[in-house]
Design a protein around this motif. Structure first.
Motif, PDB file in Angstrom:
ATOM      1  N   LEU A   1       0.835  -1.195   0.000  1.00 46.99           N
ATOM      2  CA  LEU A   1       0.000   0.000   0.000  1.00 46.99           C
ATOM      3  C   LEU A   1       0.874   1.252   0.000  1.00 46.99           C
ATOM      4  CD1 LEU A   1      -2.754  -1.084   2.568  1.00 46.99           C
ATOM      5  CD2 LEU A   1      -2.851  -1.153   0.067  1.00 46.99           C
ATOM      6  N   PRO A   2       0.410   2.329  -0.644  1.00 43.28           N
ATOM      7  CA  PRO A   2       1.234   3.548  -0.747  1.00 43.28           C
ATOM      8  C   PRO A   2       1.434   4.222   0.600  1.00 43.28           C
ATOM      9  CG  PRO A   2      -0.971   3.942  -1.594  1.00 43.28           C
ATOM     10  CD  PRO A   2      -0.879   2.470  -1.352  1.00 43.28           C
ATOM     11  N   GLU A   3       2.579   4.858   0.748  1.00 47.30           N
ATOM     12  CA  GLU A   3       2.925   5.513   2.004  1.00 47.30           C
ATOM     13  C   GLU A   3       2.297   6.897   2.132  1.00 47.30           C
ATOM     14  OE1 GLU A   3       7.154   5.636   2.126  1.00 47.30           O
ATOM     15  OE2 GLU A   3       7.379   3.457   2.372  1.00 47.30           O
ATOM     16  N   ASP A   4       1.758   7.429   1.026  1.00 50.68           N
ATOM     17  CA  ASP A   4       1.276   8.810   1.043  1.00 50.68           C
ATOM     18  C   ASP A   4      -0.229   8.938   0.787  1.00 50.68           C
ATOM     19  OD1 ASP A   4       1.406   7.953  -1.541  1.00 50.68           O
ATOM     20  OD2 ASP A   4       2.342   9.766  -2.343  1.00 50.68           O
ATOM     21  N   VAL A   5      -0.982   7.840   0.930  1.00 51.43           N
ATOM     22  CA  VAL A   5      -2.438   7.893   0.752  1.00 51.43           C
ATOM     23  C   VAL A   5      -3.102   7.545   2.082  1.00 51.43           C
ATOM     24  CG1 VAL A   5      -4.447   6.992  -0.470  1.00 51.43           C
ATOM     25  CG2 VAL A   5      -2.268   7.248  -1.683  1.00 51.43           C
ATOM     26  N   PRO A   6      -3.597   8.527   2.810  1.00 52.70           N
ATOM     27  CA  PRO A   6      -4.244   8.258   4.097  1.00 52.70           C
ATOM     28  C   PRO A   6      -5.556   7.495   3.920  1.00 52.70           C
ATOM     29  CG  PRO A   6      -4.406  10.583   3.520  1.00 52.70           C
ATOM     30  CD  PRO A   6      -3.537   9.969   2.497  1.00 52.70           C
TER      31      PRO A   6
END
Length: 313
Positions: free
Chosen positions: A245-250
């Protein structure tokens, strides 16, 4: 009769576009909604039988434009519904993935109008799409297999819809749609800035333990399930691919404490793994909430809106 005529018109428009196979095509001409006063839900949303005045709780429908659209996925013409505030131009875009399998959970004009309209009225262009069915044939619904391309394609094409901002996209998925949302997140689309999931199955092994009735459904829906059961379940379980999962999508996780379809422990397990990986997220558990958190819909809408407003606006 008019609803059938509208679908026939969309069909003609799509077939006149010389459909060619390919992973990504384009959004075809959007079409307006039939009048709400002609839909089966009219008695629920209108204040009287003149069908000229909406009930206060549905007044948001006066504030939005509703439309349908279609797009191509490898030769399949996929149907979609959309809503946007009246008189607004380029707005943050939310793509909603619904729950359900096969006909169970499929949206109609009325359901789409209410679910999309209440969020669109808050300042978004909101789009949704149908799984496993297209105008020109019936495509495979693999519960998180081939059907995931319907969502990924719409993410790429969303900016072609009038009023949609292709650079600011939020994903919103409920139940099975939450699983679809996690599948899209692992592809790391740079235009996706935030996600909200509700009642999402994130551990399919646990889901089968709690609800064995899904086993024959998966046997029918998922190719290779009988031979590669663990692999196919893992592919659909976000707890198994948290590291992708992306680190910058809350991610906002919503779950009902009394959900008897997808136990709240699944949401808690995923939240713990996200915390372990230091991935941005928040878990909101609604006391007494069922699978759809139906008794607290206003709070759910407020929470989703606040999340998207913080990261998309």
């Amino acid at each position: 009769m008019k609803i059938r005529a509208l679908f026939f018109l969309i069909t003609i428009l799509c077939f006149s576009c010389e459909v060619s196979k390919g992973p990504i095509s384009r959004i075809y001409t959007t079409s307006p909604y039939p009048p709400l006063s002609e839909l089966p839900m009219k008695d629920d949303v209108y204040a009287d039988q003149t069908y000229s005045r909406l009930k206060p709780s549905y007044s948001f429908l006066d504030e939005v434009d509703l439309f349908t659209f279609s797009y191509e996925v490898e030769g399949h013409i996929v149907l979609g519904y959309g809503a946007r505030p009246k008189g607004q131009s380029r707005l943050p875009t939310i793509i909603y993935s619904r729950g359900g399998t096969y006909e169970n959970g499929r949206w109609n004009y009325g359901t789409a109008a209410v679910r999309l309209g209440e969020l669109a009225a808050r300042g978004y262009t909101v789009l949704t799409y149908e799984y496993g069915q297209s105008i020109n044939d019936v495509a495979a619904d693999e519960m998180g297999g081939y059907d995931t391309i319907y969502l990924s394609t719409l993410i790429e094409l969303a900016g072609q819809v009038p009023g949609a901002d292709r650079k600011k996209i939020g994903l919103y998925g409920w139940s099975r749609g939450g699983m679809m949302t996690f599948q899209a997140l692992r592809e790391e689309f740079p235009q996706v800035k935030a996600a909200v999931v509700g009642g999402a199955p994130t551990n399919f092994r646990a889901l089968l333990e709690d609800r064995p009735l899904f086993d024959p459904i998966f046997q029918k829906m998922i190719p290779g399930y009988a031979e590669n059961r663990e692999e196919e379940l893992s592919h659909r379980s976000a707890v198994d691919f948290v590291g992708e999962l992306p680190e910058d999508v809350p991610i906002l996780i919503l779950h009902g404490e009394a959900d008897n379809k997808v136990r709240v422990e699944q949401a808690q397990e995923l939240a713990a793994l996200l915390e372990e990986k230091s991935l941005p997220h928040q878990l909101l558990v609604y006391p007494g909430g069922d699978h759809g958190i139906s008794g607290q819909r206003k709070d759910v809408l407020e929470s989703a809106d606040a999340w998207f407003r913080a990261y998309l606006k």
